[in-house]
Scaffold this motif. Sequence first.
Motif, short mmCIF file in Angstrom:
data_model
loop_
_atom_site.label_atom_id
_atom_site.label_comp_id
_atom_site.label_asym_id
_atom_site.label_seq_id
_atom_site.Cartn_x
_atom_site.Cartn_y
_atom_site.Cartn_z
N GLY A 143 154.56 81.97 -10.78
CA GLY A 143 153.73 82.44 -9.58
C GLY A 143 152.96 83.52 -10.05
O GLY A 143 153.47 84.29 -11.00
N LEU A 144 151.70 83.57 -9.28
CA LEU A 144 150.65 84.75 -9.54
C LEU A 144 150.50 85.32 -8.34
O LEU A 144 149.68 84.66 -7.54
N LYS A 145 150.82 86.58 -7.69
CA LYS A 145 150.76 86.93 -6.51
C LYS A 145 149.60 87.96 -6.70
O LYS A 145 148.99 88.58 -7.86
N TYR A 146 149.05 88.47 -5.49
CA TYR A 146 147.66 89.17 -5.51
C TYR A 146 148.20 90.99 -5.46
O TYR A 146 147.26 91.65 -5.57
N ASN A 147 149.46 90.91 -5.16
CA ASN A 147 149.69 92.27 -4.64
C ASN A 147 150.74 93.18 -5.73
O ASN A 147 151.47 93.80 -5.21
N TYR A 148 150.62 92.68 -6.78
CA TYR A 148 151.58 93.52 -7.69
C TYR A 148 150.64 94.70 -8.06
O TYR A 148 149.51 94.52 -8.01
N PRO A 149 151.25 95.81 -8.56
CA PRO A 149 150.71 97.03 -8.87
C PRO A 149 149.55 96.69 -9.93
O PRO A 149 149.75 96.43 -11.03
N TRP A 150 148.26 97.28 -9.73
CA TRP A 150 147.04 97.00 -10.52
C TRP A 150 146.59 95.75 -10.67
O TRP A 150 145.75 95.49 -11.54
N ALA A 151 146.93 94.80 -9.96
CA ALA A 151 146.34 93.39 -9.82
C ALA A 151 144.85 93.46 -10.00
O ALA A 151 144.43 94.10 -9.35
N ALA A 188 142.91 88.51 -3.38
CA ALA A 188 142.71 89.81 -2.75
C ALA A 188 143.26 90.98 -3.90
O ALA A 188 144.05 91.47 -3.41
N ILE A 189 142.35 91.24 -4.97
CA ILE A 189 142.79 92.03 -5.96
C ILE A 189 141.68 92.87 -6.24
O ILE A 189 140.65 92.89 -5.82
#
Length: 463
Positions: free
Chosen positions: A58-66, A216-217
């Motif tokens: 999975g790759l999400k938009y809201n990990y730190p520094w995305a 949204a990054i």
Amino acid sequence: MVDLTDRVRQLNRGEENRRARYILYWMQVYKRPRYNHALCFAIRAANERRLPLVVYEGLKYNYPWANDRLHTFILQGVNENRREFQRLGIRYVFYLQKNERDPRDTVARLAEEAALLVTDDFPCFIIPEHNRRIAARVRIPVFAVDSNGLVPLSAFAKEEYAARTIRPKIKRLLPRYFVPFREEKVAVEDPHLRVNCPEETVFEDGEIGALVARCAIDHNVAPSPVYRGGRRAGLARLQHFVEKILPRYHEQRTHPEVDGTSRLSSYLHFGYLSAQEIAEAVQAADAPQQAKETYLEELIVRRELAYNFTRFNPRYASLEALPDWAKRTLRAHDGDPRPTIISPAQIEEAQTYDELWNATQRELLWTGEIHNYVRMLWGKKVIEWRPTHDEAFHLLEHLNNKYALDGRDPNSYAGILWCFGKHDRPWGPERPIFGLVRYMSSRSMSRKFAAQAYIEWTESLAQ
Ligand SMILES: Cc1cc2nc3c(=O)[nH]c(=O)nc-3n(C[C@H](O)[C@H](O)[C@H](O)COP(=O)(O)OP(=O)(O)OC[C@H]3O[C@@H](n4cnc5c(N)ncnc54)[C@H](O)[C@@H]3O)c2cc1C
């Protein structure tokens, strides 16, 4: 058969689902279908139960520094992994959560039909918290498997003090763990198994830019024009390294003006390559023994020291993780006047008075990496330019993790803290700001290699 005994930790007391349709491997870190201990463990679990295997990424938009750079590097690896897992008879699921409106909790959803869940054990960044949360959330057993290095993290009982303390232990343990990696094969092939999970299919490179733009990054960090993501690109660089660079690694690794180091750290960080396969390629290469030993010291001793550090020191993301002598001397000098304060924005934009330092920051901004040798200077100078040591540390952490493809890694924290004395020793004479922490100056460093050529190369990157 690869011995996994010291690499597997069960994270909860979940009960296996006897009516399950598959085994689930949540591939968070080590994005590769080979040399992957977690994958081995998952295949064995699947074969013992005569179940197919689902690998979820999975790759999400809201990990730190995305940002665009990190997202692109990850997406560039997806398609080839999909093809390879399919070829191996394994169902591969990739899901891109673009914004807060997209479906979430996909791992928990997939876990509902799984007998048990296997994931990567990684001692840093968001992964320990991910693993804690999923283990508490699902009813099935959750196993974290350590594919981090040649020696399992569990082989050490505590935090090691420095390279000199971990080196003899690693040397003693290597014959036991550095053995040929025998890949496992799934018994029940089902690469098109139906699963209850949204999916994104990234087919061609041309589609990646548009996909990233819809996330949204942070769109202000451009993809690297130098480093391409994916296992294939990593293997190509590895081959180039062992054939063309390794024979002179011991002489050229301190020359940032030439292509003289492996530049494989981003592939290691995202797990496209394993340290073991790199070490095997280096051992088999036609190169002087001194070159091989110098390289393996970095890849094994230095890297595994960093992993040991973040595994055993919960305060790895702060100056609290420093040894007592460094804390004492920095405390005594934290209030020293700084001759020049430079703002975080000027530092980030490579607009300081120091041309060599600006070159290191330009390399980071434009390529996503800094050459190993000048990375030390990159960290040390910022200590002089911020009003407190703590501010310097947090700015370095932010810039490293935002721009470096290999950031957000145990090596990031060990490397930055090394600039403040971690894994080092006191050095005299005692100086303002640094106290007994080792000092480095751009003037003396620039005499050791063709600094002007390096500066000009980084200027050409920005054009
Ligand atoms: C301030 C600072 C920040 C750093 N941030 C990172 C980071 O975010 N990510 C990262 O991977 N490394 C980091 N390092 C360590 C080191 O600089 C990089 O690993 C190296 O520059 C990667 O380039 P390379 O692959 O060409 O290395 P090579 O010289 O070819 O070395 C081979 C491998 O050995 C390992 N290695 C080399 N030097 C070190 C070291 N000092 N500590 C731990 N492992 C090492 C890396 O995995 C590297 O790929 C940092 C060092 C400093 C001083």
